[in-house]
Design a protein around this motif. Structure first.
Motif, mmCIF file in Angstrom:
data_model
loop_
_atom_site.group_PDB
_atom_site.id
_atom_site.type_symbol
_atom_site.label_atom_id
_atom_site.label_comp_id
_atom_site.label_asym_id
_atom_site.label_seq_id
_atom_site.Cartn_x
_atom_site.Cartn_y
_atom_site.Cartn_z
ATOM 1 N N LEU A 5 15.114 -10.610 -44.039
ATOM 2 C CA LEU A 5 16.652 -10.330 -44.285
ATOM 3 C C LEU A 5 17.304 -11.537 -43.284
ATOM 4 C CD1 LEU A 5 16.919 -6.558 -43.799
ATOM 5 C CD2 LEU A 5 17.061 -7.689 -45.975
ATOM 6 N N TYR A 6 17.006 -12.115 -42.409
ATOM 7 C CA TYR A 6 17.632 -13.093 -41.536
ATOM 8 C C TYR A 6 17.591 -14.459 -42.281
ATOM 9 C CZ TYR A 6 12.932 -14.153 -39.749
ATOM 10 O OH TYR A 6 11.604 -14.464 -39.396
ATOM 11 N N TYR A 7 16.671 -14.770 -43.337
ATOM 12 C CA TYR A 7 16.707 -16.156 -43.979
ATOM 13 C C TYR A 7 17.965 -16.338 -44.611
ATOM 14 C CZ TYR A 7 11.848 -16.955 -43.593
ATOM 15 O OH TYR A 7 10.609 -17.244 -43.268
ATOM 16 N N LEU A 8 18.623 -17.511 -44.519
ATOM 17 C CA LEU A 8 19.612 -18.107 -45.171
ATOM 18 C C LEU A 8 19.350 -18.758 -46.356
ATOM 19 C CD1 LEU A 8 21.769 -18.895 -42.038
ATOM 20 C CD2 LEU A 8 21.883 -16.784 -43.380
ATOM 21 N N PRO A 9 20.359 -19.092 -47.433
ATOM 22 C CA PRO A 9 19.997 -20.133 -48.332
ATOM 23 C C PRO A 9 19.382 -21.341 -48.092
ATOM 24 C CG PRO A 9 22.376 -19.052 -48.698
ATOM 25 C CD PRO A 9 21.742 -18.819 -47.438
ATOM 26 N N ILE A 10 19.663 -22.001 -46.686
ATOM 27 C CA ILE A 10 19.277 -22.949 -46.431
ATOM 28 C C ILE A 10 18.936 -23.045 -45.084
ATOM 29 C CG2 ILE A 10 21.567 -24.267 -46.013
ATOM 30 C CD1 ILE A 10 20.178 -26.805 -47.294
ATOM 31 N N MET A 11 17.925 -23.509 -44.596
ATOM 32 C CA MET A 11 17.543 -23.846 -42.991
ATOM 33 C C MET A 11 16.713 -24.859 -42.963
ATOM 34 S SD MET A 11 16.094 -19.747 -42.816
ATOM 35 C CE MET A 11 15.357 -19.633 -44.175
ATOM 36 N N GLU A 49 9.551 -19.923 -36.299
ATOM 37 C CA GLU A 49 10.978 -19.874 -36.658
ATOM 38 C C GLU A 49 11.707 -19.226 -35.405
ATOM 39 O OE1 GLU A 49 11.078 -16.847 -39.712
ATOM 40 O OE2 GLU A 49 9.693 -18.147 -41.052
ATOM 41 N N MET A 50 13.075 -19.817 -34.978
ATOM 42 C CA MET A 50 13.769 -19.493 -34.006
ATOM 43 C C MET A 50 15.019 -19.107 -34.384
ATOM 44 S SD MET A 50 11.625 -19.794 -31.320
ATOM 45 C CE MET A 50 12.773 -19.771 -29.846
ATOM 46 N N ALA A 51 15.858 -18.031 -34.032
ATOM 47 C CA ALA A 51 17.193 -17.505 -34.524
ATOM 48 C C ALA A 51 18.174 -17.956 -33.485
ATOM 49 C CB ALA A 51 17.056 -15.980 -34.926
ATOM 50 N N PHE A 69 9.018 -35.315 -37.460
ATOM 51 C CA PHE A 69 10.287 -35.523 -38.588
ATOM 52 C C PHE A 69 11.560 -34.673 -37.968
ATOM 53 C CE2 PHE A 69 13.068 -35.193 -42.040
ATOM 54 C CZ PHE A 69 12.754 -36.431 -43.011
ATOM 55 N N PRO A 70 12.343 -35.398 -37.178
ATOM 56 C CA PRO A 70 13.669 -34.974 -36.398
ATOM 57 C C PRO A 70 14.850 -34.869 -37.314
ATOM 58 C CG PRO A 70 13.240 -37.291 -35.621
ATOM 59 C CD PRO A 70 12.058 -36.806 -36.587
ATOM 60 N N CYS A 71 15.712 -34.079 -37.029
ATOM 61 C CA CYS A 71 16.735 -34.123 -37.892
ATOM 62 C C CYS A 71 18.058 -33.867 -37.091
ATOM 63 C CB CYS A 71 16.690 -32.797 -38.644
ATOM 64 S SG CYS A 71 16.696 -31.142 -37.989
ATOM 65 N N SER A 72 19.305 -33.838 -37.512
ATOM 66 C CA SER A 72 20.497 -33.597 -37.106
ATOM 67 C C SER A 72 21.386 -32.282 -37.321
ATOM 68 C CB SER A 72 21.314 -34.858 -37.463
ATOM 69 O OG SER A 72 22.603 -34.735 -36.714
ATOM 70 N N MET A 73 21.702 -31.676 -36.384
ATOM 71 C CA MET A 73 22.278 -30.304 -36.504
ATOM 72 C C MET A 73 23.634 -30.004 -36.104
ATOM 73 S SD MET A 73 18.718 -28.278 -36.234
ATOM 74 C CE MET A 73 17.951 -29.357 -35.056
#
Length: 124
Positions: A5-11, A49-51, A69-73
């Motif tokens: 239930l805690y999944y979002l359309p994009i993560m 997975e961390m919330a 593979f880093p990213c920007s948030m």
């Protein structure tokens, strides 16, 4: 498997050299909550997975197949200054000191894993 239930359309999904260190950083700086940790046979993390409130960051330990593979948030956070200073205490580098801007208080950091975090408290 049913979709949590805690999944979002994009993560975001990040591959890091030190998944255990990444977990520690997320908990110490963002008070993130561990949701799922799936170990490989060698004990490294195959999937984690961390919330952060309603948001989730997925990650895995880099290996021969999957290189870091880093990213920007971009995060909406109430206490910018506290999170910014906590990040620096946990080996992050400052990209932008906390500053009041037209859109709110904002700061930027790069964690020890190469990920960039833009922190903003919007104007209310």
């Amino acid at each position: 498997m049913t979709t949590p239930l805690y999944y979002l359309p994009i993560m975001p999904y990040i591959i890091v050299k030190d998944a255990q260190g990444f977990i520690k950083f997320l908990k110490n700086v963002f008070k993130a909550e561990e949701k799922i940790i799936v170990p490989r046979e060698d004990g490294s993390i195959q999937h984690g997975e961390m919330a952060f409130g309603k948001a989730v960051v997925m990650f895995a330990q880099a290996d021969k197949t999957y290189q870091p593979f880093p990213c920007s948030m971009f995060l909406l956070i109430e206490d910018i200054d506290s999170v910014y200073h906590s990040a620096l205490e946990n080996e992050a580098k400052s990209l932008q000191e906390p500053t009041d801007r037209d859109y709110g208080r904002s700061a930027g950091i790069m964690d020890a894993f190469g990920n960039i975090w833009w922190l903003t408290r919007p104007v209310k």
